[in-house]
Design an enzyme around this catalytic site. Structure first.
Site, PDB file in Angstrom:
ATOM      1  N   GLU A 229     -19.539  45.441  37.303  1.00  0.00           N
ATOM      2  CA  GLU A 229     -18.395  46.341  37.537  1.00  0.00           C
ATOM      3  C   GLU A 229     -18.417  47.342  36.397  1.00  0.00           C
ATOM      4  O   GLU A 229     -17.990  47.029  35.282  1.00  0.00           O
ATOM      5  CB  GLU A 229     -17.077  45.549  37.493  1.00  0.00           C
ATOM      6  N   CYS A 263     -11.001  51.991  34.698  1.00  0.00           N
ATOM      7  CA  CYS A 263     -12.265  52.358  35.357  1.00  0.00           C
ATOM      8  C   CYS A 263     -12.006  53.152  36.616  1.00  0.00           C
ATOM      9  O   CYS A 263     -12.703  54.106  36.921  1.00  0.00           O
ATOM     10  CB  CYS A 263     -13.071  51.106  35.656  1.00  0.00           C
TER      11      CYS A 263
END
Ligand code: NAP
Length: 455
Positions: A229, A263
């Site tokens: 990720e 993010c």
């Protein structure tokens, strides 16, 4: 032995120092996690679920304590830190309640008397985690992985070691047997030894793409599965029929929540020509008005960045973008005084080839990009090495959905900021990584998808 030092980014004061453990000691902990796995995998879903519910209850009961720790270690506002702990409880409950059905046996019709697919745990999973959601990122990995019957060892970011130990302690307090979830207080350069250890079955990393590449290379050489990720430079397309008050409210929150360090934060705003000027005017007003300050103050909209070096890095990216032809509309100056503060900043005339367009700006800096029409907006949004989240803001849902389907990203949300939700898969494409967390897709990442044939 080196120490992990945690520093309050709001005032620069040292919070605590944590002696790193030697790699030999880390290996003992990994061996203990393997031993714990041997009995944990035999437990029923009901037994695991009871403990996962106890952990969720503990998050509720200790919300204030954990939230204050997160705020002190990495500077997110206390209001958002509480929400992070609430989300941990939600994810624990989601997997406590749903893992058995998500991993239920799948019967398959063949010529066999009986054939089916079953999902079995893999073993000890190493999680390398970032500081930006110091509790939630870890739980997002741990709740499904443990419910599936795996055990976990954590290499958390150095600047949130207090949160890492608080998490280990939370699992013990909730009643999980020793070794089910362990914090390895090791340095990043010891991660290689841990991955190579025979007791590690697989690795998950949430963090930057250089860290992801490094970990995936080592895991690949050892034929161990990875889920990555990584970073993002999410584009939000503002269509010409958008409600601009709503669009700019979303843009301001999207760019400043978690002090700009998410993010899946909106980072590039691609705005159609017809509404560009009005969008920029409203957005600039709202970004200017957002209150930067002490993250412990309930009225603060955004606090400092997590570390001084990260603040200096983003300032360098702003300066570089300006040198490349980007124009500064707001912010862009390091404030005087203590702490890793950086003001809400807006760059315009940002184009492909510039730092703010091509790379991730992990802080409160927005790029506003003009597009002549919808097709150009989609092309600009997709012109990125990343593909994590993306968004469309429009008053026409159908039009928004059509655009969303064309965006190259793991998630595309219409009229809402991308957010992770345990009911939906979460992850990226391109340099944002691979594999998925959350939902049924996430829990099936760290299992052996096994075929059984009985003739
Ligand atoms: P980072 O510097 O990559 O660090 C993440 C973790 O990896 C930390 O535990 C770090 O340890 C460790 N690490 C760093 N380099 C390593 C290496 N070469 N080998 C092994 N481990 C290594 O990232 P960060 O600054 O903490 O987090 C920000 C980044 O994470 C951003 O790019 C953000 O977009 C991304 N992120 C992605 C997601 C997602 O779900 N896709 C979620 C959150 C954040 P040390 O702290 O000891 O260096």
């Amino acid at each position: 032995m080196s120490k992990a030092q945690t520093i309050n980014p709001a005032n620069g004061q040292t919070v605590a120092e944590y002696e790193r453990i030697a790699i030999s000691k880390a290996m003992e902990k990994v061996a203990m996690a393997k031993e714990a796995y041997n009995s944990w995998k035999e437990k029923s879903f009901a037994e695991r679920s009871q403990l996962m519910h106890a952990l969720a209850d503990l998050f509720d009961a200790s919300k204030e304590e954990y939230a204050e720790l997160a705020t002190t270690e990495m500077g997110k506002t206390i209001v958002q830190a509480r929400k992070e702990i609430e989300k941990c409880a939600w994810v624990c409950r989601f997997y406590a309640d749903n893992s058995e059905s998500l991993l239920g046996k799948e019967m398959v019709g063949t010529e066999a008397t009986k054939s089916y697919v079953t999902f079995q745990p893999m073993g000890v999973i190493l999680a390398v985690m970032p500081w930006n959601f110091p509790f939630y990122q870890v739980i997002r990995f741990a709740a499904p992985a443990l419910m599936a019957g795996n055990t976990g060892v954590l290499k958390h970011a150095s600047n949130v070691q207090g949160s890492a130990f608080a998490l280990e302690d939370a699992f013990i307090k909730a009643g999980f047997p020793k070794g089910i979830f362990t914090n390895l207080n090791i340095e990043a350069n010891n991660v290689k030894d841990v991955i190579e250890d025979k007791n590690i079955a697989a690795v998950t990393l949430t963090g930057s793409d250089p860290a992801g590449r490094s970990v995936a290379t080592i895991a690949g050489a050892n034929l161990k599965k990875t889920v990555l990720e990584l970073g993002g430079s999410d584009a939000y397309i503002v269509l010409d029929d958008a409600d601009l008050e709503k669009a700019t409210d979303l843009a301001t929150l999207g760019r400043l929540q978690n002090n700009g360090q998410t993010c899946i934060a909106a980072k590039r705003f691609v705005v159609l020509d017809a509404v560009y000027d009005k969008f920029l005017e409203l957005f600039t007003q709202k970004m200017r008005r957002a209150k930067m300050g002490d993250p412990m103050d309930e009225s603060t909209y955004y606090g400092p960045m997590a570390r001084l070096d990260l603040r200096d890095e983003i300032h360098g990216q702003v300066v570089k973008t300006i040198a490349q032809g980007g124009r500064l509309i707001l912010g862009g100056t390091i404030p005087e005084g203590k702490g890793a503060y950086y003001p809400a900043t807006i760059l315009v005339d940002v184009q492909p080839g510039m730092e703010a367009f091509d790379n991730e700006l992990f802080g409160p800096v927005a790029s506003v990009i003009r597009a002549t029409d919808e097709n150009e907006a989609i092309a600009l949004a997709n012109n990125s090495q990343f593909g994590l989240g993306s968004g469309v803001i429009t008053s026409n849902r159908e039009r928004g959905e059509k655009v969303a389907l064309q965006l190259e990203a793991g998630s595309s949300f219409v009229n809402r900021l991308v957010a992770s939700d345990p009911r939906l898969p979460f992850g990226g494409i391109k340099n944002s990584g691979y594999g998925r967390e959350l939902s049924g897709y996430g829990i099936r990442e760290f299992v052996n998808i096994k075929s059984i044939w009985v003739d």
